[in-house]
Design a protein around this motif. Structure first.
Motif, PDB file in Angstrom:
ATOM      1  N   ASP A 167     -15.819   9.378  30.703  1.00  0.00           N
ATOM      2  CA  ASP A 167     -16.849   8.643  31.454  1.00  0.00           C
ATOM      3  C   ASP A 167     -17.989   8.219  30.536  1.00  0.00           C
ATOM      4  OD1 ASP A 167     -15.376   8.997  33.742  1.00  0.00           O
ATOM      5  OD2 ASP A 167     -16.521  10.750  34.430  1.00  0.00           O
ATOM      6  N   ALA A 168     -18.352   9.089  29.584  1.00  0.00           N
ATOM      7  CA  ALA A 168     -19.421   8.735  28.642  1.00  0.00           C
ATOM      8  C   ALA A 168     -19.011   7.558  27.771  1.00  0.00           C
ATOM      9  CB  ALA A 168     -19.767   9.946  27.771  1.00  0.00           C
ATOM     10  N   ALA A 169     -17.728   7.525  27.367  1.00  0.00           N
ATOM     11  CA  ALA A 169     -17.245   6.397  26.564  1.00  0.00           C
ATOM     12  C   ALA A 169     -17.320   5.104  27.360  1.00  0.00           C
ATOM     13  CB  ALA A 169     -15.812   6.663  26.105  1.00  0.00           C
ATOM     14  N   LEU A 220      -9.040   4.099  28.360  1.00  0.00           N
ATOM     15  CA  LEU A 220      -9.820   4.967  29.243  1.00  0.00           C
ATOM     16  C   LEU A 220      -9.102   5.205  30.561  1.00  0.00           C
ATOM     17  CD1 LEU A 220     -13.398   3.496  28.606  1.00  0.00           C
ATOM     18  CD2 LEU A 220     -12.366   5.546  27.612  1.00  0.00           C
ATOM     19  N   ASP A 221      -8.455   4.160  31.081  1.00  0.00           N
ATOM     20  CA  ASP A 221      -7.699   4.317  32.334  1.00  0.00           C
ATOM     21  C   ASP A 221      -6.535   5.286  32.148  1.00  0.00           C
ATOM     22  OD1 ASP A 221      -9.357   2.594  33.662  1.00  0.00           O
ATOM     23  OD2 ASP A 221      -8.056   0.834  33.465  1.00  0.00           O
ATOM     24  N   THR A 257      -6.472   5.703  19.487  1.00  0.00           N
ATOM     25  CA  THR A 257      -6.619   4.250  19.678  1.00  0.00           C
ATOM     26  C   THR A 257      -8.064   3.895  19.995  1.00  0.00           C
ATOM     27  OG1 THR A 257      -4.360   4.166  20.544  1.00  0.00           O
ATOM     28  CG2 THR A 257      -5.755   2.256  20.953  1.00  0.00           C
ATOM     29  N   LEU A 258      -8.712   4.725  20.806  1.00  0.00           N
ATOM     30  CA  LEU A 258     -10.115   4.497  21.140  1.00  0.00           C
ATOM     31  C   LEU A 258     -10.970   4.476  19.878  1.00  0.00           C
ATOM     32  CD1 LEU A 258     -12.202   4.318  23.526  1.00  0.00           C
ATOM     33  CD2 LEU A 258     -12.426   6.793  23.310  1.00  0.00           C
ATOM     34  N   GLU A 266     -21.906   5.135  18.557  1.00  0.00           N
ATOM     35  CA  GLU A 266     -21.906   6.064  19.675  1.00  0.00           C
ATOM     36  C   GLU A 266     -20.497   6.258  20.247  1.00  0.00           C
ATOM     37  OE1 GLU A 266     -23.296   8.661  22.691  1.00  0.00           O
ATOM     38  OE2 GLU A 266     -23.973   8.088  20.692  1.00  0.00           O
ATOM     39  N   LEU A 267     -19.752   5.145  20.376  1.00  0.00           N
ATOM     40  CA  LEU A 267     -18.390   5.233  20.904  1.00  0.00           C
ATOM     41  C   LEU A 267     -17.484   6.018  19.944  1.00  0.00           C
ATOM     42  CD1 LEU A 267     -16.407   4.479  23.111  1.00  0.00           C
ATOM     43  CD2 LEU A 267     -15.967   2.322  21.912  1.00  0.00           C
TER      44      LEU A 267
END
Length: 289
Positions: A167-169, A220-221, A257-258, A266-267
Motif C-alpha cells: 500500500d505504501a508503494a 502491486l495487484d 520487478t518493482l 522512495e519507491l
C-alpha cells in the motif's frame, strides 16, 4: 517442523520406549533405530509416519529391555564337572575340593534359563511395539500442531507487513497519475528532440516501453493477490508448506520487478524493504509442514 514425543509399553517378556523426533526439512526423511531382531517393526513405523507427516526429518528410536530375570536360574552341570576335573588335575587326588562359592563364581556355571521365544511371541511383540509407535507419532503430531499455530501467527504478521509496504508503494508520489504523466511527457519530448530524429515507428516502440516501465500497478495487484492467497492457505490449514514455498517465489518475482522499474528513491526503498520482509516470510515457511 520440530517436535518430540515419547511413549512406552510392556508385556510379560519385555519393556520398551519409543521416542519420535522431527526437525525442519524440505521433504520427508525418515530414519529408524531398532533393536536387533525387530526389523519387522520398521514397515509399521513408515506407515504411521507417512500417514500423518508430509514434511520434516523424522527420527524414530525404539529402546527394548527384555525381562531376562523372569527366567529361573540353572546350573550348567557339564561345565561344573569340567571345573572339578581340572581342579583335581591341578591339586592332585589328596587336594581338598574347591569351595562352593568359588565354583559358583566361575563364569557360565550359573546362568538364567531364558524362556524360548517362539515366532508367535516375536510377532506379538512387534505388534505391541507398533501400537506404541502409533501413539508416539500421534503425540509428535500434537507437538508439531502446537508449533504450527505459533508459526501461523508469525506468518500472518509478515503478510500484514507485506501488505502495508504494498500500500505504501502504491501511495508514493511518483506513482500518482499526474506525476506519471509529467514524467512520460518529459521522456517522450526527449525522444522527439533527439538528434538525429527518431523514426516514428521507433518512437512508438520507445514510448510504449517507457509507459510499461513506469506502470507498476500490475506488480502491486499481483502482490495483493498473493497476500490473499497466502492468508487463505493459512486459514484452511493442512500441509501447505510446499505451496507457500512456491508462493514465496512469486512474491520475490513481483518485488524484484518493482525495484527494477522504479526510478524513484522512495519507491526503491520500499521495494528493498519489501524484499527483506518476503525473505523473512520465506525462512519461516521452511519450518512448516
Amino acid at each position: 517442523m520440530t517436535g518430540f514425543a515419547r511413549a512406552d509399553g510392556s508385556n510379560e517378556r519385555a519393556q520398551w520406549v519409543v521416542e519420535a523426533r522431527s526437525v525442519n526439512g524440505k521433504g520427508r526423511d525418515l530414519r529408524c533405530r531398532l533393536p536387533a531382531g525387530l526389523d519387522g517393526v520398521e514397515p509399521a513405523i513408515r506407515t504411521a509416519v507417512e500417514a500423518r507427516l508430509t514434511r520434516g526429518n523424522v527420527n524414530v528410536a525404539v529402546n527394548l529391555t527384555r525381562l531376562e530375570n523372569a527366567g529361573a536360574l540353572r546350573i550348567n552341570r557339564d561345565l561344573l564337572a569340567q571345573v572339578l576335573e581340572l581342579a583335581r588335575d591341578i591339586g592332585g587326588p589328596d587336594a581338598p575340593p574347591p569351595a562352593i562359592d568359588t565354583l559358583l563364581s566361575v563364569r557360565g556355571v550359573i546362568d538364567s534359563a531364558e524362556p524360548r521365544e517362539t515366532e508367535e511371541d516375536r510377532q506379538a511383540l512387534e505388534q505391541a511395539i507398533a501400537a506404541t509407535v502409533a501413539t508416539a507419532i500421534d503425540r509428535l503430531v500434537e507437538a508439531r500442531t502446537g508449533e504450527g499455530a505459533h508459526l501461523a501467527a508469525v506468518l500472518l504478521d509478515h503478510l500484514a507487513e507485506i501488505e502495508r509496504l504494498t500500500d505504501a508503494a502504491a501511495a508514493t508520489s511518483s506513482l500518482q497519475p499526474e506525476a506519471l504523466r509529467a514524467k512520460l511527457r518529459g521522456q517522450i519530448q526527449a525522444l522527439l528532440d533527439a538528434v538525429p530524429p527518431v523514426a516514428e515507428d521507433r518512437l512508438a516502440q520507445e514510448a510504449a516501453l517507457l509507459i510499461s516501465k513506469a506502470d507498476v500497478r500490475e506488480e502491486l495487484d499481483r502482490l495483493r493477490a498473493h497476500i490473499s492467497q497466502a492468508r487463505t492457505m493459512l486459514r484452511d490449514g493442512g500441509a501447505v508448506g510446499r505451496r507457500l514455498d512456491f508462493l514465496c517465489q512469486e512474491f520475490n518475482r513481483e518485488a524484484n520487478t518493482l525495484c527494477s522499474k522504479s526510478a524513484d528513491v522512495e519507491l526503491t526503498r520500499i521495494g528493498m524493504e519489501l524484499k527483506a520482509v518476503i525473505e523473512q516470510f520465506r525462512e519461516q515457511v521452511q519450518n512448516i509442514e
